[in-house]
Design a protein around this motif. Structure first.
Motif, short mmCIF file in Angstrom:
data_model
loop_
_atom_site.label_atom_id
_atom_site.label_comp_id
_atom_site.label_asym_id
_atom_site.label_seq_id
_atom_site.Cartn_x
_atom_site.Cartn_y
_atom_site.Cartn_z
N ARG A 172 8.88 42.84 26.20
CA ARG A 172 9.55 41.57 25.92
C ARG A 172 11.03 41.65 26.27
O ARG A 172 11.60 42.73 26.40
N ASP A 173 11.64 40.49 26.35
CA ASP A 173 13.09 40.41 26.50
C ASP A 173 13.75 40.31 25.13
O ASP A 173 14.81 40.86 24.90
N ASP A 174 13.10 39.58 24.23
CA ASP A 174 13.59 39.38 22.87
C ASP A 174 12.43 39.63 21.92
O ASP A 174 11.35 39.05 22.10
N PRO A 175 12.60 40.48 20.92
CA PRO A 175 11.49 40.79 20.01
C PRO A 175 10.92 39.57 19.29
O PRO A 175 9.78 39.59 18.86
N LYS A 176 11.71 38.49 19.18
CA LYS A 176 11.25 37.32 18.44
C LYS A 176 10.70 36.22 19.35
O LYS A 176 10.25 35.19 18.86
N GLU A 177 10.76 36.42 20.66
CA GLU A 177 10.19 35.44 21.58
C GLU A 177 8.95 36.04 22.22
O GLU A 177 9.04 36.89 23.10
N MET A 178 7.80 35.58 21.76
CA MET A 178 6.54 36.19 22.18
C MET A 178 5.79 35.34 23.20
O MET A 178 5.25 35.86 24.16
N SER A 192 18.62 36.92 31.19
CA SER A 192 17.89 38.10 30.72
C SER A 192 18.81 38.93 29.84
O SER A 192 19.93 39.27 30.23
N ARG A 193 18.35 39.27 28.67
CA ARG A 193 19.15 40.09 27.76
C ARG A 193 19.20 41.54 28.21
O ARG A 193 20.16 42.24 27.96
N ARG A 194 18.15 41.99 28.89
CA ARG A 194 18.01 43.41 29.18
C ARG A 194 18.26 43.77 30.64
O ARG A 194 18.67 44.89 30.93
N PHE A 195 17.98 42.83 31.55
CA PHE A 195 18.05 43.18 32.97
C PHE A 195 18.92 42.21 33.77
O PHE A 195 18.69 42.01 34.96
N HIS A 196 19.89 41.61 33.12
CA HIS A 196 20.74 40.61 33.78
C HIS A 196 21.41 41.20 35.03
O HIS A 196 21.38 40.59 36.11
N ASN A 197 22.02 42.35 34.90
CA ASN A 197 22.73 42.95 36.03
C ASN A 197 21.76 43.33 37.15
O ASN A 197 22.04 43.10 38.34
#
Length: 378
Positions: free
Chosen positions: A156-162, A203-208
């Motif tokens: 996931r990108d966000d644990p609360k967005e499934m 993207s919170r994790r892979f924006h760059n």
């Protein structure tokens, strides 16, 4: 350790790993599994149990797990299927063009592609989706990328967005290539099969990674960025639209990180958080869905997690018209107000009533004064 139906792998669910990363932070590798042990695959009729486990809120985390690809895994360039997960999986941060499915569309696209796209757009203010040869190429790219791959890792990108608006699981997918886990989402952008898709936020994790991959594809004129591509011709307009939405969402999330009265309706725990704040003032973020007029009021439904709808009530129709809700149908909105409960016979819901101008705010779209309607992609 639990065995997942139809998967043949034991999954270890992790907690909130890396959830505090900044928006621009890069996750160099997928979330590490502490342990992954092969086990005998349970019978296929256990798939329902696996699906139920996927939905358990206490199993939130960045890691979804490792799954075997389904027998026919590629739906299109941004959607796949795996064993043990009901329905298809919408891949995050990419949005490939639609593949050509009908004979009529294929014939029209081959006859005069520019005229075909113009007809598909019609009088719509926003860019529209269409079936294109680039959609076919994106599907072929996905088939090639996953050729020979048996097991993929979903995160996931966000644990609360499934799940998205259509109920599909949202995920990044990784395949093992040359001894290392490789992100299909990033490589799809690098190959020019999709832009970096920010319509639902950065993207919170892979924006760059995604930003650099798109820049590389543009520079090399790969795929959709080729002047000869049989694909959408309005990506600059699309990107401006998505960027406005992404900045709006990021501003809300920045506030939500330091305030407990900000509730994002796409999160699985949104309803519980609103229940806890019954009678208190909150700011909610959601996407404008159905707008219905009743005798004496207008109800605007904000789309939330798993197809839920949160009502925003206007008892003053003039105030509704002035609010801008109709002009921003399909777009994200924030609404500030008091959480109240409404009950009538078997109908029971939480809601917010708008009683004055300024309670609702919208992104600064490229079409500020137009009546528009946007449909969800995921």
């Amino acid at each position: 350790m639990r065995a997942w139906g139809g998967v043949g792998l034991a999954l270890l669910w992790l907690g909130l790993v890396g959830a505090g990363c900044d928006r621009g932070a890069i996750a160099e590798t997928p979330v590490a599994l502490a342990e992954a042990t092969a086990v005998e695959a349970p019978p296929r009729d256990h798939a329902a149990e696996s699906q139920k486990l996927l939905e358990e809120p206490d199993r939130e985390g960045l890691l979804i797990g490792e799954f075997r690809l389904a027998e026919d895994p590629i739906v299109d360039g941004d959607t796949i299927r795996v064993e043990g997960v009901e329905g298809s999986i919408r891949l995050l941060s990419i949005d490939t063009e639609e593949k050509l499915r009908g004979k009529a569309n294929r014939a029209a696209a081959e006859r005069d592609f520019a005229a075909y796209l113009e007809k598909k757009r019609g009088n719509a203010i926003r860019p529209q989706k269409a079936e294109t040869p680039m959609g076919d190429q994106a599907t072929t790219f996905a088939e090639s990328f996953f050729e020979g791959v048996d097991v993929v890792r979903l995160e996931r990108d966000d644990p609360k967005e499934m799940r998205g608006q259509y109920g599909r699981l949202l995920a990044y997918v990784f395949a093992e290539k040359n001894g290392r886990w490789t992100s299909y989402n990033v490589e799809c952008v690098r190959a020019g099969m999709s832009p970096y898709f920010t319509k639902y936020g950065y993207s919170r994790r892979f924006h760059n990674h995604l930003t650099h991959a798109e820049a590389e594809a543009r520079e090399a004129q790969r795929g959709i960025w080729s002047p000869d591509a049989k694909g959408y011709s309005d990506y600059d307009e699309r990107k401006a639209w998505w960027e406005a939405r992404a900045q709006f969402i990021r501003a809300f999330e920045h506030e939500a990180n330091r305030r407990d009265d900000y509730v994002q309706l796409s999160h699985w725990d949104a309803e519980a958080r609103l229940e806890e704040r019954l009678g208190q003032e909150v700011t909610v973020l959601g996407t404008i869905g159905q707008i219905k007029t009743f005798k004496g009021l207008v109800r605007v439904s904000l789309n939330g997690a798993r197809g839920t709808r949160f009502p925003i009530i206007f008892r003053d129709r003039a105030l509704f018209r002035e609010s801008g809700m109709a002009r921003h149908a399909g777009e994200p909105v924030t609404v500030r107000g008091f959480v109240e409960r409404y009950e009538k016979k078997d109908y029971r819901t939480l809601q917010i009533e708008v009683t004055q101008p300024g309670q609702a705010a919208f992104p600064a779209l490229p079409w500020p004064n137009e009546e528009t309607e946007s449909k969800p992609d995921r």
